[in-house]
Design a protein around this motif. Structure first.
Motif, PDB file in Angstrom:
ATOM      1  N   ASP A 298      30.136  18.472  79.868  1.00 23.71           N
ATOM      2  CA  ASP A 298      31.539  18.753  79.596  1.00 23.71           C
ATOM      3  C   ASP A 298      32.252  17.329  79.020  1.00 23.71           C
ATOM      4  OD1 ASP A 298      34.002  20.275  79.942  1.00 23.71           O
ATOM      5  OD2 ASP A 298      34.188  18.460  81.630  1.00 23.71           O
ATOM      6  N   ASP A 299      31.983  16.320  79.277  1.00 22.70           N
ATOM      7  CA  ASP A 299      32.495  15.055  78.790  1.00 22.70           C
ATOM      8  C   ASP A 299      32.162  14.662  77.240  1.00 22.70           C
ATOM      9  OD1 ASP A 299      34.527  14.924  80.882  1.00 22.70           O
ATOM     10  OD2 ASP A 299      33.101  13.726  82.084  1.00 22.70           O
ATOM     11  N   CYS A 300      30.899  15.373  77.007  1.00 27.49           N
ATOM     12  CA  CYS A 300      30.411  14.808  75.600  1.00 27.49           C
ATOM     13  C   CYS A 300      31.486  14.410  74.627  1.00 27.49           C
ATOM     14  CB  CYS A 300      29.207  15.429  75.271  1.00 27.49           C
ATOM     15  SG  CYS A 300      29.708  17.205  74.310  1.00 27.49           S
ATOM     16  N   ALA A 301      31.090  13.348  73.890  1.00 30.14           N
ATOM     17  CA  ALA A 301      32.211  12.806  72.858  1.00 30.14           C
ATOM     18  C   ALA A 301      31.630  12.065  71.982  1.00 30.14           C
ATOM     19  CB  ALA A 301      33.405  12.146  73.667  1.00 30.14           C
ATOM     20  N   HIS A 302      32.249  11.621  70.949  1.00 33.13           N
ATOM     21  CA  HIS A 302      31.824  10.522  69.921  1.00 33.13           C
ATOM     22  C   HIS A 302      32.105   9.111  70.380  1.00 33.13           C
ATOM     23  CE1 HIS A 302      30.982  13.477  66.567  1.00 33.13           C
ATOM     24  NE2 HIS A 302      32.130  14.118  67.165  1.00 33.13           N
ATOM     25  N   ASN A 303      30.849   8.553  70.658  1.00 39.17           N
ATOM     26  CA  ASN A 303      31.203   7.085  71.203  1.00 39.17           C
ATOM     27  C   ASN A 303      30.010   6.142  70.755  1.00 39.17           C
ATOM     28  OD1 ASN A 303      31.958   5.147  72.933  1.00 39.17           O
ATOM     29  ND2 ASN A 303      32.609   6.575  74.843  1.00 39.17           N
ATOM     30  N   PHE A 304      30.057   5.126  71.199  1.00 39.45           N
ATOM     31  CA  PHE A 304      28.898   4.090  71.033  1.00 39.45           C
ATOM     32  C   PHE A 304      27.857   4.762  71.945  1.00 39.45           C
ATOM     33  CE2 PHE A 304      32.738   1.736  70.153  1.00 39.45           C
ATOM     34  CZ  PHE A 304      32.768   1.367  68.831  1.00 39.45           C
ATOM     35  N   TYR A 305      26.369   4.618  71.623  1.00 41.46           N
ATOM     36  CA  TYR A 305      25.466   5.253  72.193  1.00 41.46           C
ATOM     37  C   TYR A 305      25.289   4.243  73.518  1.00 41.46           C
ATOM     38  CZ  TYR A 305      24.209   8.203  68.144  1.00 41.46           C
ATOM     39  OH  TYR A 305      24.117   9.095  67.306  1.00 41.46           O
ATOM     40  N   VAL A 306      25.719   3.166  73.155  1.00 37.13           N
ATOM     41  CA  VAL A 306      25.207   2.219  74.524  1.00 37.13           C
ATOM     42  C   VAL A 306      26.267   2.473  75.619  1.00 37.13           C
ATOM     43  CG1 VAL A 306      26.944   0.367  73.861  1.00 37.13           C
ATOM     44  CG2 VAL A 306      24.715  -0.163  75.199  1.00 37.13           C
ATOM     45  N   ASN A 307      27.217   3.158  75.476  1.00 36.45           N
ATOM     46  CA  ASN A 307      28.304   3.872  76.524  1.00 36.45           C
ATOM     47  C   ASN A 307      27.468   4.482  77.402  1.00 36.45           C
ATOM     48  OD1 ASN A 307      30.885   3.992  77.398  1.00 36.45           O
ATOM     49  ND2 ASN A 307      30.517   6.044  77.312  1.00 36.45           N
TER      50      ASN A 307
ATOM     51  N   PRO B 268      32.403  19.664  62.800  1.00 35.18           N
ATOM     52  CA  PRO B 268      32.161  18.148  63.013  1.00 35.18           C
ATOM     53  C   PRO B 268      33.290  17.750  63.815  1.00 35.18           C
ATOM     54  CG  PRO B 268      31.598  18.648  60.948  1.00 35.18           C
ATOM     55  CD  PRO B 268      32.167  19.955  61.436  1.00 35.18           C
ATOM     56  N   GLY B 269      34.526  18.465  63.813  1.00 35.24           N
ATOM     57  CA  GLY B 269      35.715  17.748  64.522  1.00 35.24           C
ATOM     58  C   GLY B 269      35.685  18.419  66.046  1.00 35.24           C
ATOM     59  N   GLY B 270      34.480  19.455  66.390  1.00 32.30           N
ATOM     60  CA  GLY B 270      34.761  19.992  67.394  1.00 32.30           C
ATOM     61  C   GLY B 270      34.698  19.160  68.754  1.00 32.30           C
ATOM     62  N   ARG B 271      34.125  18.070  68.960  1.00 34.57           N
ATOM     63  CA  ARG B 271      34.067  17.166  70.049  1.00 34.57           C
ATOM     64  C   ARG B 271      35.069  16.001  69.977  1.00 34.57           C
ATOM     65  NH1 ARG B 271      33.639  19.571  74.620  1.00 34.57           N
ATOM     66  NH2 ARG B 271      33.429  17.589  75.600  1.00 34.57           N
ATOM     67  N   PRO B 272      35.764  15.686  70.922  1.00 38.83           N
ATOM     68  CA  PRO B 272      36.700  14.405  70.523  1.00 38.83           C
ATOM     69  C   PRO B 272      35.952  13.244  70.636  1.00 38.83           C
ATOM     70  CG  PRO B 272      36.460  15.124  73.186  1.00 38.83           C
ATOM     71  CD  PRO B 272      35.636  16.174  72.340  1.00 38.83           C
ATOM     72  N   SER B 273      36.770  12.102  70.194  1.00 37.05           N
ATOM     73  CA  SER B 273      36.304  10.599  70.286  1.00 37.05           C
ATOM     74  C   SER B 273      36.614  10.236  71.460  1.00 37.05           C
ATOM     75  CB  SER B 273      36.954   9.826  68.966  1.00 37.05           C
ATOM     76  OG  SER B 273      36.860   8.693  69.234  1.00 37.05           O
ATOM     77  N   TRP B 274      36.165   9.032  71.707  1.00 38.75           N
ATOM     78  CA  TRP B 274      36.479   8.287  72.994  1.00 38.75           C
ATOM     79  C   TRP B 274      37.928   8.028  73.156  1.00 38.75           C
ATOM     80  CZ3 TRP B 274      38.408   3.328  73.070  1.00 38.75           C
ATOM     81  CH2 TRP B 274      38.618   2.827  71.867  1.00 38.75           C
ATOM     82  N   GLN B 275      38.394   7.774  71.996  1.00 40.25           N
ATOM     83  CA  GLN B 275      40.001   7.429  71.993  1.00 40.25           C
ATOM     84  C   GLN B 275      40.820   8.811  72.328  1.00 40.25           C
ATOM     85  OE1 GLN B 275      41.236   4.430  68.899  1.00 40.25           O
ATOM     86  NE2 GLN B 275      39.328   4.685  68.207  1.00 40.25           N
ATOM     87  N   ASP B 276      40.068   9.817  72.120  1.00 46.87           N
ATOM     88  CA  ASP B 276      40.988  11.082  72.554  1.00 46.87           C
ATOM     89  C   ASP B 276      40.960  11.209  73.920  1.00 46.87           C
ATOM     90  OD1 ASP B 276      41.461  11.611  69.808  1.00 46.87           O
ATOM     91  OD2 ASP B 276      39.257  12.387  69.621  1.00 46.87           O
ATOM     92  N   ASP B 277      40.227  10.555  74.937  1.00 42.55           N
ATOM     93  CA  ASP B 277      40.530  10.643  76.457  1.00 42.55           C
ATOM     94  C   ASP B 277      41.848  10.620  76.746  1.00 42.55           C
ATOM     95  OD1 ASP B 277      40.648   9.671  78.969  1.00 42.55           O
ATOM     96  OD2 ASP B 277      38.604   9.491  79.274  1.00 42.55           O
TER      97      ASP B 277
END
Length: 332
Positions: free
Chosen positions: A222-231, A146-155
């Protein structure tokens, strides 16, 4: 550390052998953040990608491949990962200097690239529909990590914006960072309920899909992340009008048909649509900081100087990226 060091001939030879190839059998496709090559196999055309540990961790790449495999198995039109000759989706290779390369291969997407202005309404709707199918499939995804991909705030350009700005050879204008902070704070305050927030492609622009008629195949996760879908829709719009002569006209055209296609599959409420101007402006400020770090500011061309001046005016003046969507966030 941010970087993209090229693999040595010895490393590339070892990696190629894992996929039944020699370096001579690889065609360099060019890439901004990774090293990407095309090759032919008995099973079909393939793409080999090398990601350096200065850019992603092995954990992050493994999580990307797990999600991408889930999407492909569910019928989403993506370039699926394929195993190497030992049956592994992910290979790890010392670079000889204390770092690592992570190798993975994918089905090479079929079709042609198209400029956004050349897309038909049906193709734009297919683009929106594909993003909605990706998001809808993700609703049932159970990640291996579950923590494998970053959140948008981890950019890095969001998370470390103050440190990065402090290290610039030429200081940012005083108003840039407060504007950046306000955008981040506004998005961070938004609810992240499962229906509106989850794993997204994060970079679904026309350079990352190929077309066959009205069928799109999406790649480069490569840039996939947890973010708002509308992004995903916001980034399609951001890059869709990137070099347009008339951004407003093309933007309205793209937005109309992207939304029509998306809503064929899943709803998109007013609260999500209201985030789009903020997401567009955040990408603009993020890229402005990236450019400030990547370019040699003492040797700018006239076009580069004009681009930076336009970024600066738009950020400090709170000029919407697209006027028809409105500003979204009050000026500071």
């Amino acid at each position: 550390m941010l970087g993209n060091p090229p693999p040595s001939p010895e490393v590339l030879a070892r990696v190629a052998a894992r996929y039944g190839q020699t370096p001579e059998g690889l065609t360099d496709l060019g890439s901004f953040e990774n090293h990407v090559y095309a090759f032919s196999s008995p099973q079909g055309e393939r793409v080999l990608r090398l990601v350096h540990s200065s850019h992603r961790t092995g954990r992050q790449v493994r999580a990307e491949l797990h999600w991408l495999n889930f999407l492909a198995e569910g019928g989403v039109s993506v370039a699926a990962p394929v195993p190497d000759e030992e049956g592994d989706l992910l290979g790890t290779w010392p670079d000889g200097e204390g770092g690592l390369y992570f190798s993975s291969a994918f089905v090479r997407a079929a079709g042609e690239r198209a400029r956004p202005a050349e897309l038909t309404p049906g193709q734009i709707q297919a683009w929106g529909r594909l993003l909605a199918e990706l998001h809808e499939r993700t609703q049932t995804y159970q990640p291996e990590d579950p923590g494998g991909r970053p959140s948008w705030q981890d950019d890095p350009y969001i998370r470390d914006r103050h440190a990065l700005a402090a290290g610039l050879a030429v200081p940012l204008d005083p108003g840039i960072l407060p504007r950046f902070d306000a955008l981040v704070e506004e998005l961070a305050a938004q609810p992240t309920s499962p229906g509106r927030f989850g794993l997204v492609h994060n970079d679904a622009h026309p350079g990352n899909f190929l077309l066959q008629g009205e069928r799109l195949t999406l790649f480069d996760f490569d840039d996939c992340a947890h973010n708002f879908y509308v992004n995903d829709l916001a980034m399609a719009l951001y890059y869709g009008v990137w070099d347009a002569g008339d951004r407003e006209a093309l933007g309205k055209h793209l937005w109309k048909h992207l939304l029509a296609g998306y809503r064929e599959v899943r709803p998109l409420g007013d609260a999500d649509l209201a985030l789009v101007p903020t997401l567009l402006k955040l990408r603009e400020v993020d890229l402005y900081l990236l450019i400030q770090r990547k370019w040699d500011l003492t040797r700018l061309s006239e076009a580069q100087e004009e681009m930076l001046a336009t970024y600066r005016r738009n950020i400090l003046g709170d000029v919407p990226y697209l006027e028809f969507l409105g500003a979204g966030v009050p000026a500071l």
